[in-house]
Design a protein around this motif. Structure first.
Motif, PDB file in Angstrom:
ATOM      1  N   ARG A  77      24.257 -16.703 -44.183  1.00 37.59           N
ATOM      2  CA  ARG A  77      25.263 -17.399 -43.378  1.00 37.59           C
ATOM      3  C   ARG A  77      25.683 -16.512 -42.213  1.00 37.59           C
ATOM      4  NH1 ARG A  77      29.479 -17.119 -48.423  1.00 37.59           N
ATOM      5  NH2 ARG A  77      30.210 -14.966 -48.186  1.00 37.59           N
ATOM      6  N   VAL A  78      26.132 -17.131 -41.145  1.00 39.75           N
ATOM      7  CA  VAL A  78      26.680 -16.447 -39.982  1.00 39.75           C
ATOM      8  C   VAL A  78      28.193 -16.360 -40.153  1.00 39.75           C
ATOM      9  CG1 VAL A  78      26.979 -16.515 -37.489  1.00 39.75           C
ATOM     10  CG2 VAL A  78      24.836 -17.276 -38.501  1.00 39.75           C
ATOM     11  N   VAL A  79      28.746 -15.191 -39.902  1.00 40.94           N
ATOM     12  CA  VAL A  79      30.186 -14.994 -40.021  1.00 40.94           C
ATOM     13  C   VAL A  79      30.734 -14.603 -38.654  1.00 40.94           C
ATOM     14  CG1 VAL A  79      32.053 -13.773 -41.185  1.00 40.94           C
ATOM     15  CG2 VAL A  79      29.920 -14.262 -42.410  1.00 40.94           C
ATOM     16  N   VAL A  80      31.744 -15.321 -38.199  1.00 38.17           N
ATOM     17  CA  VAL A  80      32.422 -15.053 -36.930  1.00 38.17           C
ATOM     18  C   VAL A  80      33.764 -14.408 -37.245  1.00 38.17           C
ATOM     19  CG1 VAL A  80      33.247 -16.058 -34.774  1.00 38.17           C
ATOM     20  CG2 VAL A  80      31.288 -17.073 -35.942  1.00 38.17           C
ATOM     21  N   GLY A  81      34.092 -13.356 -36.515  1.00 43.18           N
ATOM     22  CA  GLY A  81      35.361 -12.681 -36.787  1.00 43.18           C
ATOM     23  C   GLY A  81      35.674 -11.624 -35.767  1.00 43.18           C
ATOM     24  N   PHE A  82      36.410 -10.605 -36.212  1.00 35.15           N
ATOM     25  CA  PHE A  82      36.847  -9.515 -35.344  1.00 35.15           C
ATOM     26  C   PHE A  82      36.597  -8.185 -36.057  1.00 35.15           C
ATOM     27  CE2 PHE A  82      39.400 -13.247 -34.474  1.00 35.15           C
ATOM     28  CZ  PHE A  82      39.411 -13.323 -33.094  1.00 35.15           C
ATOM     29  N   ARG A 129      44.072   0.502 -33.784  1.00 37.66           N
ATOM     30  CA  ARG A 129      44.818  -0.396 -32.912  1.00 37.66           C
ATOM     31  C   ARG A 129      45.426  -1.548 -33.694  1.00 37.66           C
ATOM     32  NH1 ARG A 129      42.416  -3.491 -29.646  1.00 37.66           N
ATOM     33  NH2 ARG A 129      40.254  -2.917 -30.060  1.00 37.66           N
ATOM     34  N   ARG A 130      46.694  -1.859 -33.376  1.00 38.34           N
ATOM     35  CA  ARG A 130      47.385  -2.956 -34.053  1.00 38.34           C
ATOM     36  C   ARG A 130      47.128  -4.290 -33.368  1.00 38.34           C
ATOM     37  NH1 ARG A 130      51.722  -2.410 -37.287  1.00 38.34           N
ATOM     38  NH2 ARG A 130      52.744  -4.111 -36.168  1.00 38.34           N
ATOM     39  N   THR A 131      46.847  -4.272 -32.071  1.00 34.07           N
ATOM     40  CA  THR A 131      46.659  -5.506 -31.319  1.00 34.07           C
ATOM     41  C   THR A 131      45.176  -5.813 -31.202  1.00 34.07           C
ATOM     42  OG1 THR A 131      48.682  -5.091 -30.052  1.00 34.07           O
ATOM     43  CG2 THR A 131      47.121  -6.703 -29.163  1.00 34.07           C
ATOM     44  N   VAL A 132      44.798  -6.998 -31.650  1.00 32.13           N
ATOM     45  CA  VAL A 132      43.404  -7.442 -31.608  1.00 32.13           C
ATOM     46  C   VAL A 132      43.248  -8.403 -30.436  1.00 32.13           C
ATOM     47  CG1 VAL A 132      41.571  -8.631 -32.856  1.00 32.13           C
ATOM     48  CG2 VAL A 132      43.169  -7.158 -34.092  1.00 32.13           C
ATOM     49  N   THR A 133      42.263  -8.130 -29.571  1.00 32.27           N
ATOM     50  CA  THR A 133      42.005  -8.967 -28.406  1.00 32.27           C
ATOM     51  C   THR A 133      40.681  -9.694 -28.565  1.00 32.27           C
ATOM     52  OG1 THR A 133      40.884  -7.195 -27.201  1.00 32.27           O
ATOM     53  CG2 THR A 133      43.290  -7.323 -26.991  1.00 32.27           C
ATOM     54  N   GLY A 134      40.380 -10.527 -27.567  1.00 28.51           N
ATOM     55  CA  GLY A 134      39.113 -11.237 -27.604  1.00 28.51           C
ATOM     56  C   GLY A 134      37.917 -10.315 -27.539  1.00 28.51           C
ATOM     57  N   ALA A 135      38.086  -9.141 -26.929  1.00 26.49           N
ATOM     58  CA  ALA A 135      36.983  -8.191 -26.839  1.00 26.49           C
ATOM     59  C   ALA A 135      36.571  -7.652 -28.198  1.00 26.49           C
ATOM     60  CB  ALA A 135      37.367  -7.032 -25.908  1.00 26.49           C
ATOM     61  N   ASP A 136      37.449  -7.766 -29.201  1.00 26.95           N
ATOM     62  CA  ASP A 136      37.123  -7.307 -30.554  1.00 26.95           C
ATOM     63  C   ASP A 136      36.341  -8.343 -31.347  1.00 26.95           C
ATOM     64  OD1 ASP A 136      38.501  -4.824 -30.310  1.00 26.95           O
ATOM     65  OD2 ASP A 136      40.388  -5.905 -30.531  1.00 26.95           O
ATOM     66  N   SER A 137      36.046  -9.493 -30.752  1.00 28.55           N
ATOM     67  CA  SER A 137      35.286 -10.527 -31.452  1.00 28.55           C
ATOM     68  C   SER A 137      33.867 -10.050 -31.720  1.00 28.55           C
ATOM     69  CB  SER A 137      35.242 -11.819 -30.628  1.00 28.55           C
ATOM     70  OG  SER A 137      36.546 -12.318 -30.420  1.00 28.55           O
ATOM     71  N   THR A 138      33.330 -10.458 -32.841  1.00 30.04           N
ATOM     72  CA  THR A 138      31.965 -10.084 -33.209  1.00 30.04           C
ATOM     73  C   THR A 138      31.396 -11.136 -34.149  1.00 30.04           C
ATOM     74  OG1 THR A 138      30.562  -8.313 -34.087  1.00 30.04           O
ATOM     75  CG2 THR A 138      32.643  -8.704 -35.211  1.00 30.04           C
ATOM     76  N   VAL A 154      34.024 -12.239 -22.949  1.00 29.92           N
ATOM     77  CA  VAL A 154      33.971 -11.983 -21.505  1.00 29.92           C
ATOM     78  C   VAL A 154      35.316 -12.375 -20.905  1.00 29.92           C
ATOM     79  CG1 VAL A 154      31.484 -12.350 -21.415  1.00 29.92           C
ATOM     80  CG2 VAL A 154      33.016 -14.265 -20.992  1.00 29.92           C
ATOM     81  N   ALA A 155      35.598 -11.796 -19.748  1.00 26.17           N
ATOM     82  CA  ALA A 155      36.861 -12.083 -19.075  1.00 26.17           C
ATOM     83  C   ALA A 155      36.914 -13.568 -18.705  1.00 26.17           C
ATOM     84  CB  ALA A 155      36.997 -11.202 -17.841  1.00 26.17           C
ATOM     85  N   PRO A 156      38.109 -14.186 -18.778  1.00 24.20           N
ATOM     86  CA  PRO A 156      39.405 -13.567 -19.121  1.00 24.20           C
ATOM     87  C   PRO A 156      39.717 -13.543 -20.617  1.00 24.20           C
ATOM     88  CG  PRO A 156      39.748 -15.822 -18.454  1.00 24.20           C
ATOM     89  CD  PRO A 156      38.263 -15.587 -18.347  1.00 24.20           C
ATOM     90  N   GLY A 157      38.849 -14.157 -21.436  1.00 23.61           N
ATOM     91  CA  GLY A 157      39.142 -14.219 -22.868  1.00 23.61           C
ATOM     92  C   GLY A 157      39.164 -12.859 -23.526  1.00 23.61           C
ATOM     93  N   ALA A 158      38.393 -11.898 -22.997  1.00 20.87           N
ATOM     94  CA  ALA A 158      38.333 -10.580 -23.627  1.00 20.87           C
ATOM     95  C   ALA A 158      39.659  -9.852 -23.554  1.00 20.87           C
ATOM     96  CB  ALA A 158      37.229  -9.751 -22.974  1.00 20.87           C
ATOM     97  N   ASP A 159      40.503 -10.200 -22.576  1.00 22.60           N
ATOM     98  CA  ASP A 159      41.773  -9.482 -22.399  1.00 22.60           C
ATOM     99  C   ASP A 159      42.934 -10.164 -23.110  1.00 22.60           C
ATOM    100  OD1 ASP A 159      40.402  -7.699 -20.743  1.00 22.60           O
ATOM    101  OD2 ASP A 159      40.722  -8.974 -18.977  1.00 22.60           O
ATOM    102  N   ARG A 160      42.723 -11.314 -23.667  1.00 20.18           N
ATOM    103  CA  ARG A 160      43.825 -12.030 -24.317  1.00 20.18           C
ATOM    104  C   ARG A 160      44.111 -11.433 -25.684  1.00 20.18           C
ATOM    105  NH1 ARG A 160      41.377 -17.199 -22.683  1.00 20.18           N
ATOM    106  NH2 ARG A 160      40.863 -17.531 -24.865  1.00 20.18           N
TER     107      ARG A 160
END
Length: 754
Positions: free
Chosen positions: A491-496, A502-511, A256-262
């Motif tokens: 197990r739970v896996v946190v990542g992107f 796209r070459r740039t990964v932002t916080g919105a790509d978190s999953t 969520v904003a603002p972390g999603a845009d970083r």
């Protein structure tokens, strides 16, 4: 001198071969051709130092200096080949690593997961050990020595080092055992059979041959197989994540904003649709998922290349990543690691603190993943297509710790939707479909209310609310708990998961997703998060309509800090700490080596300087006593003790002049006459006479201290006079003690009371 070397070549060859066989168990720990080159270089350099010392007739104390120069001059090409110039010349960086490795590499052999390859300066311990042992052994063999037959202990000691610092899987145990046994027996025979041939010596060699044959047959018929207990198994793992914040707890702030845009990092070379894993978590306490539940959290220092990484259903990819914003300790990893190379100004610090968990394919940098860090990895990326066919899968063999504080409403709802008679794979597929029937909301502006977190209370609310509403955090946590209940390691896996190219990964790509282990040991990806679609109006299902007992959740564990990141730590970055200058690092390393070396030297030479210090203190006390009492008896007693330490036999009860005549020295006779005049004279000596007597004592001691330099040193190491002084003191004390009655009073007191 060269004739001696040529004549002793056979025994030298046997000794060096024994050392080579003894180091063989350590080869599998390195798994590279550089290991035998480092061992061979250490053996040849140690032997060369001993031969040069013999030819140039160097004193024994100069050989360690010559060995240190050889270590510094040739150590980089042999022990730190990655830092050498053209593979044969040393470099400044290589010399720095070489010096540091003398102190730190011994522990790294136990804390870094093998095989090492040419990682860092881990070849320094075997290289240095063989250089020192070969130098000592060859020196003893080339020079007259009474205990040359005991040289067989050196290969046995090296063999013990190789086994203790090696891996738990024996490597060529029959070859190393037979080789060391035969060479040690030959070495003992060749070094002890210097006497003329006798019947006993003629029987020695057949006995050696018989023992060698018996040892060989025994090892071949019953070789040491199976697991071996080594030191690395009792050393505590160097990386612990017990007190780190769970990455899953910070997931909502990422999407969520603002972390999603970083911008988090840039990536190139990643196959389309591939995931980038940050953390794998498999331990749950009713509040939060963390690492360390049996299938994750086993982080260890690893070399930059991990051989043997293969996968039938995997593709190899070379991926380059540059960090834009710090990610705390966790290092984004696109798959199972094969090799990694860091770049940028922070590369060396990151490489030194890099740790990897093979079981979960996750990595950490214990000093922090900072902005600007770049790294290129070669990884294996698994095929996710098989995750759609779950009916025939069964639980895998991994062992995990038991989950605690489980959400009861979630377990009851899952039990009503599955048939216990169905196979585990069918029930797992049913639960995945059930969770995917829900709706997604991150609770951001304009979205339906959906609380963050994955505690037992939050997961109960997930399945009791209508409609079922949450995001990746809740759905993945719920499926991980339910899969564990079916017997699947999970197990739970946190990542992107970047979209497109796209070459740039932002916080919105978190999953977040779930991984379960199936019967063949592989971990497959399960994504229970529903596809985004409009959310109907929310209603709360009554908790009473769900038949389950009300439970009280246990409080969170007090020893783990799971508080969310504060405002200053929102980006997970670590404060920048400027690296120490290279000259300071080198100075500290040299100072550490010199300090430990001096400490060890002081400890080893303590008998020598301890005796010298005791004699100096005794002489000082006697001199002060003579000056205070204006007598010369202390000077004469000092001469008597010196004569006793030098083995001069004196007649008990003889006069000073008679004792002086036995030494045959004029200075001793003069001192005896001077002491007699003051003792038997009418007047007491003054302080000037005392000083003259002690000056005369120095000349008398020089006359007593005769012989070669070696003989004089050996005499100074005799503690006879000190022991005699202690006995005399104890005798005086015992005499005074016996003068006291058993009741505590003196003899006179007993007569009065009687």
């Amino acid at each position: 001198m060269w004739t001696i070397v040529v004549r002793r070549l056979p025994v030298l060859g046997v000794f060096l071969a024994a050392l080579g066989f003894a180091m063989l168990p350590l080869w599998s720990t390195f798994g590279t051709a550089a290991f035998p080159l480092a061992c061979g270089g250490g053996l040849l350099l140690g032997a060369a130092v001993a031969v040069v010392g013999l030819v140039l007739r160097l004193a024994w104390w100069s050989l360690p200096v010559l060995g240190a120069l050889a270590f510094l001059g040739f150590g980089v090409p042999f022990a730190v080949p990655s830092a050498s110039v053209l593979g044969v010349l040393p470099s400044w960086d290589g010399e720095r690593q070489l010096i540091e490795a003398v102190v730190v590499s011994w522990k790294q052999l136990l804390t870094i997961e093998p095989p090492f390859g040419e990682y860092g300066a881990l070849l320094v311990p075997p290289f240095l050990l063989l250089l020192a042992v070969a130098g000592v052994g060859v020196t003893i063999l080339l020079r007259p020595a009474r205990y040359a037959g005991w040289l067989g202990l050196l290969p046995v000691t090296v063999l013990g080092f190789a086994i203790a610092f090696g891996s738990g899987r024996p490597f060529l145990p029959a070859v190393s055992a037979v080789g060391v046994t035969v060479c040690v027996l030959l070495l003992v025979g060749m070094t002890t059979d210097r006497r003329p041939r006798t019947a006993g010596s003629r029987r020695f060699w057949p006995a050696v041959a018989l023992l060698a044959v018996c040892a060989s047959v025994g090892v071949v018929l019953h070789p040491p197989v199976g697991h071996r207990d080594v030191l690395r198994e009792v050393v505590e793992p160097p990386v612990s994540l017990e007190r780190t914040v769970s990455p899953l707890a910070a997931f909502r702030a990422e999407v969520v904003a603002p972390g999603a845009d970083r911008e988090r990092f840039t990536v190139s070379g990643l196959p389309g649709g591939a995931r980038i894993r940050t953390a794998a978590l498999d331990r749950y306490d009713g509040q939060v998922f963390t690492a360390g539940g049996g299938a994750t959290g086993d982080f260890a220092r690893v070399p930059s290349t991990l051989p043997g990484q293969t996968g039938e259903r995997s593709v190899t990819a070379d991926v380059a990543i540059t960090v834009r914003e710090g990610t705390g300790l966790w290092l984004p990893m696109p798959g199972a690691l094969r090799s990694i190379a860091f770049s940028g100004s922070d590369a060396r610090r990151a490489a030194d603190s890099f740790a990897y968990d093979r079981r979960s394919s996750t990595a950490v940098v214990t000093s922090g993943v900072r902005s600007g860090l770049g790294y290129r990895v070669s990884v294996l990326i698994g095929d996710e297509s098989e995750a759609d066919a779950l009916d025939d899968v069964t639980p895998g063999p991994a062992t995990q710790t038991e989950l605690t504080g489980l959400p009861e409403a979630l377990l009851d709802a899952a039990a009503r939707r599955t048939d216990p008679a169905d196979p585990p794979g069918v029930r797992l597929a049913t639960l995945v479909d059930w969770l995917r029937s829900g709706y997604v909301s991150h609770g951001a502006s304009g979205e339906p209310d959906s609380r963050a977190g994955h505690s037992a209370e939050r997961l109960d609310r997930l399945v009791t609310a209508s409609p079922m509403l949450g995001d990746e955090e809740q759905y993945a946590a719920a499926l991980t708990i339910l899969a564990r209940g079916l017997g699947f390691p999970s197990r739970v896996v946190v990542g992107f998961r970047p979209e497109g190219d796209r070459r740039t990964v932002t916080g919105a790509d978190s999953t977040v997703w779930t991984e379960v282990q199936i019967q063949d040991g592989r971990w497959i990806v399960l994504d229970p998060t529903p596809e985004p679609r409009p959310v109907p109006e929310q209603t709360e299902t009554s908790r009473e309509s769900v038949a389950h007992p009300q439970t009280v959740l246990p409080p969170p564990a007090p020893d783990r800090d799971q508080s969310p990141p504060g405002p200053g730590d929102e980006d997970g970055d670590v404060p920048e700490v400027p690296p120490a200058p290279a000259w300071l690092t080198l100075l500290l390393a040299v100072g550490t080596i010199v300090g430990w070396g001096l400490g060890a030297m002081l400890l080893l030479t303590s008998p020598v300087w301890g005796l010298a210090l005791a004699r100096a203190l005794r002489r000082r006390a006697r001199h002060r006593s003579d000056l205070r009492r204006t007598v010369l008896t202390g000077a004469w007693r000092e001469l008597e003790d010196a004569a006793a330490d030098r083995g001069i036999v004196t007649v008990r009860g003889a006069t000073r002049l008679e004792l002086a005549s036995t030494t045959g020295g004029e200075a001793v006779l003069t001192l005896a006459e001077l002491v007699d005049r003051t003792v038997f004279g009418a007047t007491a000596p003054d302080s000037q006479a005392v000083d003259r007597a002690w000056q005369q004592l120095a000349a008398a001691l020089a006359e007593v201290d005769t012989g070669s330099r070696g003989q004089r040193w050996r005499r100074r190491l005799r503690p006879g006079s000190l022991v005699t002084g202690l006995r005399r003191t104890w005798s005086v004390f015992a005499t005074r003690h016996r003068a006291t009655t058993p009741c505590g009073g003196t003899t006179d007191e007993m007569e009065v009371t009687g």
